[in-house]
Write an enzyme that holds these catalytic residues in place. Sequence first.
Site, mmCIF file in Angstrom:
data_model
loop_
_atom_site.group_PDB
_atom_site.id
_atom_site.type_symbol
_atom_site.label_atom_id
_atom_site.label_comp_id
_atom_site.label_asym_id
_atom_site.label_seq_id
_atom_site.Cartn_x
_atom_site.Cartn_y
_atom_site.Cartn_z
ATOM 1 N N GLY A 187 7.574 8.636 -1.994
ATOM 2 C CA GLY A 187 7.228 8.482 -0.575
ATOM 3 C C GLY A 187 6.326 7.280 -0.381
ATOM 4 O O GLY A 187 6.327 6.336 -1.168
ATOM 5 N N ALA A 190 0.475 5.746 1.333
ATOM 6 C CA ALA A 190 -0.604 6.503 1.981
ATOM 7 C C ALA A 190 -0.592 7.956 1.496
ATOM 8 O O ALA A 190 -1.640 8.512 1.131
ATOM 9 C CB ALA A 190 -0.434 6.442 3.508
ATOM 10 N N VAL A 191 0.577 8.582 1.488
ATOM 11 C CA VAL A 191 0.647 9.974 1.032
ATOM 12 C C VAL A 191 0.512 10.031 -0.496
ATOM 13 O O VAL A 191 -0.053 10.992 -1.036
ATOM 14 C CB VAL A 191 1.944 10.658 1.539
ATOM 15 C CG1 VAL A 191 1.981 12.109 1.094
ATOM 16 C CG2 VAL A 191 2.024 10.603 3.058
ATOM 17 N N GLY A 192 0.966 8.998 -1.174
ATOM 18 C CA GLY A 192 0.784 8.930 -2.631
ATOM 19 C C GLY A 192 -0.687 9.078 -3.012
ATOM 20 O O GLY A 192 -1.039 9.752 -3.981
ATOM 21 N N GLU A 209 6.379 7.408 -7.026
ATOM 22 C CA GLU A 209 7.449 6.460 -6.688
ATOM 23 C C GLU A 209 7.209 6.030 -5.251
ATOM 24 O O GLU A 209 7.533 6.767 -4.326
ATOM 25 C CB GLU A 209 8.819 7.152 -6.840
ATOM 26 C CG GLU A 209 9.109 7.638 -8.247
ATOM 27 C CD GLU A 209 9.449 6.485 -9.194
ATOM 28 O OE1 GLU A 209 9.820 5.400 -8.714
ATOM 29 O OE2 GLU A 209 9.330 6.679 -10.417
ATOM 30 N N CYS A 243 14.078 2.445 -0.391
ATOM 31 C CA CYS A 243 12.809 1.943 -0.931
ATOM 32 C C CYS A 243 12.989 0.602 -1.642
ATOM 33 O O CYS A 243 12.081 -0.216 -1.636
ATOM 34 C CB CYS A 243 12.205 2.954 -1.882
ATOM 35 S SG CYS A 243 13.330 3.426 -3.196
HETATM 36 P P1 NAD Z 1 6.112 10.105 3.260
HETATM 37 O O1 NAD Z 1 5.103 9.640 2.281
HETATM 38 O O2 NAD Z 1 5.751 10.159 4.694
HETATM 39 O O3 NAD Z 1 6.642 11.573 2.885
HETATM 40 C C1 NAD Z 1 7.038 11.939 1.587
HETATM 41 C C2 NAD Z 1 6.800 13.421 1.370
HETATM 42 O O4 NAD Z 1 5.407 13.707 1.518
HETATM 43 C C3 NAD Z 1 7.537 14.359 2.331
HETATM 44 O O5 NAD Z 1 8.081 15.419 1.586
HETATM 45 C C4 NAD Z 1 6.458 14.828 3.288
HETATM 46 O O6 NAD Z 1 6.665 16.138 3.747
HETATM 47 C C5 NAD Z 1 5.193 14.765 2.447
HETATM 48 N N1 NAD Z 1 4.010 14.429 3.239
HETATM 49 C C6 NAD Z 1 3.940 13.632 4.339
HETATM 50 N N2 NAD Z 1 2.673 13.528 4.786
HETATM 51 C C7 NAD Z 1 1.921 14.288 3.973
HETATM 52 C C8 NAD Z 1 0.520 14.602 3.913
HETATM 53 N N3 NAD Z 1 -0.346 14.113 4.799
HETATM 54 N N4 NAD Z 1 0.086 15.431 2.942
HETATM 55 C C9 NAD Z 1 0.942 15.933 2.039
HETATM 56 N N5 NAD Z 1 2.274 15.678 2.057
HETATM 57 C C10 NAD Z 1 2.761 14.865 2.990
HETATM 58 O O7 NAD Z 1 7.375 9.157 2.991
HETATM 59 P P2 NAD Z 1 8.740 9.093 3.793
HETATM 60 O O8 NAD Z 1 8.483 8.576 5.172
HETATM 61 O O9 NAD Z 1 9.474 10.378 3.647
HETATM 62 O O10 NAD Z 1 9.513 7.983 2.928
HETATM 63 C C11 NAD Z 1 9.345 6.620 3.167
HETATM 64 C C12 NAD Z 1 8.510 5.952 2.108
HETATM 65 O O11 NAD Z 1 8.915 6.363 0.826
HETATM 66 C C13 NAD Z 1 8.633 4.455 2.120
HETATM 67 O O12 NAD Z 1 7.378 3.868 1.907
HETATM 68 C C14 NAD Z 1 9.557 4.178 0.929
HETATM 69 O O13 NAD Z 1 9.446 2.895 0.391
HETATM 70 C C15 NAD Z 1 9.146 5.228 -0.020
HETATM 71 N N6 NAD Z 1 10.209 5.534 -0.955
HETATM 72 C C16 NAD Z 1 10.038 5.235 -2.291
HETATM 73 C C17 NAD Z 1 11.071 5.490 -3.176
HETATM 74 C C18 NAD Z 1 10.955 5.197 -4.643
HETATM 75 O O14 NAD Z 1 11.791 5.666 -5.412
HETATM 76 N N7 NAD Z 1 9.968 4.443 -5.097
HETATM 77 C C19 NAD Z 1 12.249 6.051 -2.720
HETATM 78 C C20 NAD Z 1 12.371 6.348 -1.368
HETATM 79 C C21 NAD Z 1 11.341 6.103 -0.500
#
Ligand code: NAD
Length: 457
Positions: A187, A190-192, A209, A243
Amino acid sequence: MTIPAVVSDARKVFESGATRSPSARAASLRALRAMIIDNEAAIEAALWADLHKGAGEAQLTEIGVVLAEIGHALRHLRRRTRPRRGPVPLALWPARARLVSEPLGVVLVIAPWNYPLQLLLDPLAGVLAAGNTAVLKPSELAPETSALVARLVPAYFPGGEVRVVEGGVEETTELLAQRFDHIVFTGSGAVGRIVMRAAAEHLTPVTLELGGKSPAWVDDDARLDQAARRLVWAKFTNAGQTCVAPDYVMTTPDRVPALVEALRRAIADLWGDDPRASGDYGRVVNERQFDRLVALLDGADVVIGGEHDRAERYLAPTVVVSGGRAVGPDATDPLLREEIFGPVLPIVAVESAEQAVDVVNNWDKPLALYVFTSSARTRKLFEQRTSSGAVVHDAGLIHVAATGLPFGGVGASGMGAYHGPYSWRAFSHLKPVLRKPLALDTLRLAQPPFTGFGSRL
Ligand code: NAD
């Protein structure tokens, strides 16, 4: 069932030893494969409902990738579960060592919405091959895929080796308060950070990731039509919500008009004159993302596409000639300030490959870097003077499908890697087991009193 109960049940299954043996691991992988193959039509329908993802793209970028990962894990399972002999230095002889790959325990997999099946089940294949149990948290923003997986998993894993917790921030926050033995998060950065902070409480290791702005360079010597075709495929697949999609493309100022025309031809070749009517062109996931993307186009020099329709969340494959030169939080062009994550490709004119390297190095390390050139010198320049999760020459995206290569980021684009052997490495603990027979007690030499050995022993 409450979230703590789900996690403690997954731990009980792990602690029962039910997932450890090579045959149990193979059975789990086969169950996962059956779950996908038996329900291909339902999976395709869910991906269409969530993202307007056509069946061809769903097969290529979601179902096919996971099946390849499962096949790889099954092929290598016996060899990887066999203990290997470890080296023992002469000073410790006589002794024997083995290296045993043991499972970590209960692994949490948190997935995003853009490849809602692949990014949930691809890590899972590695988690199961390594003998762990898993708790899956699909993205709430791909609700059809999330609901489908939640319905299928209990039917294919009746022993509770895999569990699903659906939900958004609230549920994920509660999950993250539990103790896991590893967390795989895909994801945003920020959430990472939130995930890593929560993991620190339990000293849980993480694979992160993440995303970022993956650059592309089109050199003056690149074959333009072929490069453009590969670029638009990599960029506009899944409506740019990938991504590792090229986020922006750099080329020299003289080359911009020819590149624009080549991109125009390539878009028409892949999605026709009206991509909206194409069954192979996706939609933006929700209105929030749609509004964000359309706002980015405000005042931009749109040279291809730009048409949009909020009711359908349709945004045409769009190319913009950017006035900005710098990429990063201080960039003058808003398109160059954040990860675009949608079907908008800015062209950034820079004087030379060296200057393109400076642009890349000016900000966070990207997840992928794409170089289109016929010059070995230029390829080397990017490989050696920039850092990124991966470098791909003359193509985009394809490294994701290379099961034997590590997939992951570096710096702000992530930590740790998975896929194939690297999933095995990430989700196992390599435990050395040493045996020093009591007979022939050479350890006496290492025990006091050290008379006669001086200080070197
Ligand atoms: P996101 O970080 O918003 O959400 C990812 C997960 O985290 C979801 O399951 C969501 O429910 C959970 N989440 C969201 N906010 C949270 C919080 N405050 N606390 C705890 N959990 C929370 O990401 P997204 O919008 O679903 O995906 C887009 C991002 O992911 C982009 O930055 C993209 O580049 C990245 N991405 C990376 C890869 C990779 O393999 N490196 C692959 C796909 C997407």
